[in-house]
Design a protein around this motif. Structure first.
Motif, PDB file in Angstrom:
ATOM      1  N   GLU A 198      39.978  34.178  42.681  1.00  0.00           N
ATOM      2  CA  GLU A 198      40.817  33.823  41.541  1.00  0.00           C
ATOM      3  C   GLU A 198      41.562  35.045  41.000  1.00  0.00           C
ATOM      4  O   GLU A 198      42.729  34.939  40.595  1.00  0.00           O
ATOM      5  CB  GLU A 198      39.978  33.185  40.421  1.00  0.00           C
ATOM      6  CG  GLU A 198      39.453  31.803  40.753  1.00  0.00           C
ATOM      7  CD  GLU A 198      40.563  30.777  40.965  1.00  0.00           C
ATOM      8  OE1 GLU A 198      41.597  30.850  40.264  1.00  0.00           O
ATOM      9  OE2 GLU A 198      40.407  29.914  41.848  1.00  0.00           O
ATOM     10  N   GLN A 199      40.916  36.224  41.014  1.00  0.00           N
ATOM     11  CA  GLN A 199      41.600  37.448  40.571  1.00  0.00           C
ATOM     12  C   GLN A 199      42.765  37.769  41.508  1.00  0.00           C
ATOM     13  O   GLN A 199      43.874  38.103  41.042  1.00  0.00           O
ATOM     14  CB  GLN A 199      40.623  38.636  40.537  1.00  0.00           C
ATOM     15  CG  GLN A 199      39.667  38.630  39.382  1.00  0.00           C
ATOM     16  CD  GLN A 199      38.655  39.766  39.477  1.00  0.00           C
ATOM     17  OE1 GLN A 199      38.491  40.398  40.526  1.00  0.00           O
ATOM     18  NE2 GLN A 199      37.950  40.004  38.371  1.00  0.00           N
ATOM     19  N   GLN A 200      42.522  37.687  42.816  1.00  0.00           N
ATOM     20  CA  GLN A 200      43.584  37.964  43.775  1.00  0.00           C
ATOM     21  C   GLN A 200      44.732  36.971  43.621  1.00  0.00           C
ATOM     22  O   GLN A 200      45.906  37.345  43.693  1.00  0.00           O
ATOM     23  CB  GLN A 200      43.035  37.918  45.222  1.00  0.00           C
ATOM     24  CG  GLN A 200      42.144  39.075  45.583  1.00  0.00           C
ATOM     25  CD  GLN A 200      42.875  40.404  45.479  1.00  0.00           C
ATOM     26  OE1 GLN A 200      44.063  40.535  45.785  1.00  0.00           O
ATOM     27  NE2 GLN A 200      42.152  41.413  44.996  1.00  0.00           N
ATOM     28  N   ARG A 201      44.381  35.716  43.428  1.00  0.00           N
ATOM     29  CA  ARG A 201      45.425  34.707  43.248  1.00  0.00           C
ATOM     30  C   ARG A 201      46.228  34.987  41.977  1.00  0.00           C
ATOM     31  O   ARG A 201      47.474  34.911  41.987  1.00  0.00           O
ATOM     32  CB  ARG A 201      44.797  33.319  43.184  1.00  0.00           C
ATOM     33  CG  ARG A 201      45.811  32.199  43.349  1.00  0.00           C
ATOM     34  CD  ARG A 201      45.156  30.882  43.483  1.00  0.00           C
ATOM     35  NE  ARG A 201      44.787  30.416  42.150  1.00  0.00           N
ATOM     36  CZ  ARG A 201      44.334  29.235  41.859  1.00  0.00           C
ATOM     37  NH1 ARG A 201      44.121  28.373  42.833  1.00  0.00           N
ATOM     38  NH2 ARG A 201      44.055  28.888  40.636  1.00  0.00           N
ATOM     39  N   ALA A 202      45.544  35.353  40.909  1.00  0.00           N
ATOM     40  CA  ALA A 202      46.249  35.672  39.659  1.00  0.00           C
ATOM     41  C   ALA A 202      47.123  36.913  39.839  1.00  0.00           C
ATOM     42  O   ALA A 202      48.280  36.947  39.374  1.00  0.00           O
ATOM     43  CB  ALA A 202      45.239  35.879  38.531  1.00  0.00           C
ATOM     44  N   ILE A 203      46.556  37.931  40.522  1.00  0.00           N
ATOM     45  CA  ILE A 203      47.338  39.157  40.763  1.00  0.00           C
ATOM     46  C   ILE A 203      48.559  38.839  41.607  1.00  0.00           C
ATOM     47  O   ILE A 203      49.682  39.310  41.331  1.00  0.00           O
ATOM     48  CB  ILE A 203      46.449  40.228  41.429  1.00  0.00           C
ATOM     49  CG1 ILE A 203      45.436  40.767  40.418  1.00  0.00           C
ATOM     50  CG2 ILE A 203      47.281  41.366  42.010  1.00  0.00           C
ATOM     51  CD1 ILE A 203      44.369  41.659  41.025  1.00  0.00           C
ATOM     52  N   ASN A 204      48.382  38.030  42.663  1.00  0.00           N
ATOM     53  CA  ASN A 204      49.515  37.655  43.529  1.00  0.00           C
ATOM     54  C   ASN A 204      50.553  36.868  42.744  1.00  0.00           C
ATOM     55  O   ASN A 204      51.768  37.068  42.938  1.00  0.00           O
ATOM     56  CB  ASN A 204      49.034  36.857  44.740  1.00  0.00           C
ATOM     57  CG  ASN A 204      48.316  37.723  45.748  1.00  0.00           C
ATOM     58  OD1 ASN A 204      48.507  38.935  45.768  1.00  0.00           O
ATOM     59  ND2 ASN A 204      47.478  37.114  46.577  1.00  0.00           N
ATOM     60  N   GLN A 205      50.119  35.971  41.881  1.00  0.00           N
ATOM     61  CA  GLN A 205      51.083  35.215  41.060  1.00  0.00           C
ATOM     62  C   GLN A 205      51.855  36.145  40.130  1.00  0.00           C
ATOM     63  O   GLN A 205      53.077  36.027  39.991  1.00  0.00           O
ATOM     64  CB  GLN A 205      50.353  34.138  40.240  1.00  0.00           C
ATOM     65  CG  GLN A 205      49.918  32.944  41.050  1.00  0.00           C
ATOM     66  CD  GLN A 205      49.149  31.937  40.211  1.00  0.00           C
ATOM     67  OE1 GLN A 205      48.785  32.204  39.067  1.00  0.00           O
ATOM     68  NE2 GLN A 205      48.884  30.769  40.793  1.00  0.00           N
ATOM     69  N   VAL A 247      56.678  39.164  38.861  1.00  0.00           N
ATOM     70  CA  VAL A 247      57.311  40.462  38.563  1.00  0.00           C
ATOM     71  C   VAL A 247      58.371  40.758  39.621  1.00  0.00           C
ATOM     72  O   VAL A 247      59.488  41.216  39.286  1.00  0.00           O
ATOM     73  CB  VAL A 247      56.236  41.578  38.500  1.00  0.00           C
ATOM     74  CG1 VAL A 247      56.884  42.962  38.507  1.00  0.00           C
ATOM     75  CG2 VAL A 247      55.365  41.398  37.275  1.00  0.00           C
ATOM     76  N   PHE A 248      58.049  40.503  40.895  1.00  0.00           N
ATOM     77  CA  PHE A 248      59.010  40.754  41.958  1.00  0.00           C
ATOM     78  C   PHE A 248      60.262  39.897  41.777  1.00  0.00           C
ATOM     79  O   PHE A 248      61.385  40.390  41.932  1.00  0.00           O
ATOM     80  CB  PHE A 248      58.352  40.491  43.322  1.00  0.00           C
ATOM     81  CG  PHE A 248      59.269  40.698  44.481  1.00  0.00           C
ATOM     82  CD1 PHE A 248      59.662  41.983  44.865  1.00  0.00           C
ATOM     83  CD2 PHE A 248      59.776  39.620  45.207  1.00  0.00           C
ATOM     84  CE1 PHE A 248      60.517  42.169  45.927  1.00  0.00           C
ATOM     85  CE2 PHE A 248      60.627  39.819  46.266  1.00  0.00           C
ATOM     86  CZ  PHE A 248      61.002  41.095  46.646  1.00  0.00           C
ATOM     87  N   GLN A 249      60.049  38.604  41.465  1.00  0.00           N
ATOM     88  CA  GLN A 249      61.196  37.723  41.254  1.00  0.00           C
ATOM     89  C   GLN A 249      62.037  38.202  40.068  1.00  0.00           C
ATOM     90  O   GLN A 249      63.271  38.211  40.139  1.00  0.00           O
ATOM     91  CB  GLN A 249      60.735  36.280  41.043  1.00  0.00           C
ATOM     92  CG  GLN A 249      60.294  35.595  42.312  1.00  0.00           C
ATOM     93  CD  GLN A 249      59.795  34.185  42.045  1.00  0.00           C
ATOM     94  OE1 GLN A 249      59.638  33.783  40.903  1.00  0.00           O
ATOM     95  NE2 GLN A 249      59.542  33.460  43.130  1.00  0.00           N
ATOM     96  N   GLN A 250      61.353  38.589  39.000  1.00  0.00           N
ATOM     97  CA  GLN A 250      62.114  39.072  37.837  1.00  0.00           C
ATOM     98  C   GLN A 250      62.846  40.374  38.175  1.00  0.00           C
ATOM     99  O   GLN A 250      63.999  40.570  37.791  1.00  0.00           O
ATOM    100  CB  GLN A 250      61.180  39.284  36.640  1.00  0.00           C
ATOM    101  CG  GLN A 250      60.690  38.000  36.028  1.00  0.00           C
ATOM    102  CD  GLN A 250      59.672  38.241  34.901  1.00  0.00           C
ATOM    103  OE1 GLN A 250      59.299  39.378  34.641  1.00  0.00           O
ATOM    104  NE2 GLN A 250      59.267  37.160  34.270  1.00  0.00           N
ATOM    105  N   ALA A 251      62.179  41.296  38.924  1.00  0.00           N
ATOM    106  CA  ALA A 251      62.819  42.559  39.299  1.00  0.00           C
ATOM    107  C   ALA A 251      63.990  42.293  40.234  1.00  0.00           C
ATOM    108  O   ALA A 251      65.073  42.908  40.106  1.00  0.00           O
ATOM    109  CB  ALA A 251      61.806  43.487  39.963  1.00  0.00           C
ATOM    110  N   LEU A 252      63.788  41.368  41.168  1.00  0.00           N
ATOM    111  CA  LEU A 252      64.862  41.033  42.097  1.00  0.00           C
ATOM    112  C   LEU A 252      66.050  40.415  41.371  1.00  0.00           C
ATOM    113  O   LEU A 252      67.207  40.771  41.636  1.00  0.00           O
ATOM    114  CB  LEU A 252      64.332  40.093  43.190  1.00  0.00           C
ATOM    115  CG  LEU A 252      65.273  39.771  44.347  1.00  0.00           C
ATOM    116  CD1 LEU A 252      65.689  41.034  45.084  1.00  0.00           C
ATOM    117  CD2 LEU A 252      64.638  38.790  45.284  1.00  0.00           C
ATOM    118  N   GLN A 253      65.724  39.515  40.450  1.00  0.00           N
ATOM    119  CA  GLN A 253      66.819  38.904  39.683  1.00  0.00           C
ATOM    120  C   GLN A 253      67.518  39.953  38.820  1.00  0.00           C
ATOM    121  O   GLN A 253      68.749  39.962  38.704  1.00  0.00           O
ATOM    122  CB  GLN A 253      66.275  37.765  38.802  1.00  0.00           C
ATOM    123  CG  GLN A 253      65.907  36.532  39.584  1.00  0.00           C
ATOM    124  CD  GLN A 253      65.240  35.478  38.709  1.00  0.00           C
ATOM    125  OE1 GLN A 253      64.986  35.713  37.540  1.00  0.00           O
ATOM    126  NE2 GLN A 253      64.958  34.338  39.315  1.00  0.00           N
TER     127      GLN A 253
END
Length: 185
Positions: free
Chosen positions: A132-139, A144-150
């Motif tokens: 669950e931690q990994q899934r939360a970190i990946n989400q 963050v990546f999508q926001q940085a990319l945008q």
């Protein structure tokens, strides 16, 4: 007819009526008759009495012998019963000890099984938490990546004009051509 009870009722005509005296006439008092009867009884009755006493003695001795035999039989039965009781007590102690050993063994097995189950549950819990931690970190990374990319696309679109675009392409072509020359050499 004369009344039968008259001599008993009328005591007045007896000469000794109303007075007490000893009769000294031996034949009238019957001590000889009594002595003879007692002598005959003793003489003839002695054998009968001895036979009766001997029979009674034999019955008593027989009863005592039978009682002794019954007593010996009862003692033997008691000893057999005591021996059987000792065997039963030993078996009961053995069963009790085996039962206690079995109970302790089952208790240890149950404790071990419970400990193993708890350990597995702890591992599952830790794995679930890590997943669950990994899934939360990946989400979070993805967001963050999508926001940085945008943000980068927005910045590039706002800052990029055709001259900057042309220079960027030329710089990348230069980098690519140098890399090709190094590969060829």
């Amino acid at each position: 007819m004369k009344n039968v009870t008259d001599p008993f009722v009328s005591l007045g005509h007896w000469p000794s009526a109303g007075s007490f005296t000893f009769n000294t006439d031996i034949l009238a008092t019957n001590p000889i008759n009594l002595g003879v009867v007692l002598g005959v009884l003793i003489y003839f009755g002695k054998g009968v009495l001895n036979d009766l006493l001997d029979n009674r003695k034999q019955k008593i001795l027989s009863t005592i012998r039978n009682s002794e035999e019954l007593r010996r039989g009862a003692i033997e039965q008691l000893e057999r019963a005591r021996a059987h009781l000792r065997k039963v007590e030993m078996k009961a102690d053995e069963y009790r000890m085996n039962g206690y050993s079995e109970i302790e063994r089952e208790k240890a097995n149950l404790i071990n099984a419970t400990s193993d189950s708890l350990e597995q549950l702890e591992n599952y819990k830790n794995e679930t938490l890590h997943f669950e931690q990994q899934r939360a970190i990946n989400q979070v990374r993805q967001q963050v990546f999508q926001q940085a990319l945008q943000g980068a696309l927005g910045t590039l679109n706002s800052c990029l004009n055709s001259e900057l675009h042309f220079r960027t392409i030329n710089a990348n072509i230069g980098i690519l051509s140098r890399a090709m020359e190094e590969i060829i050499d």
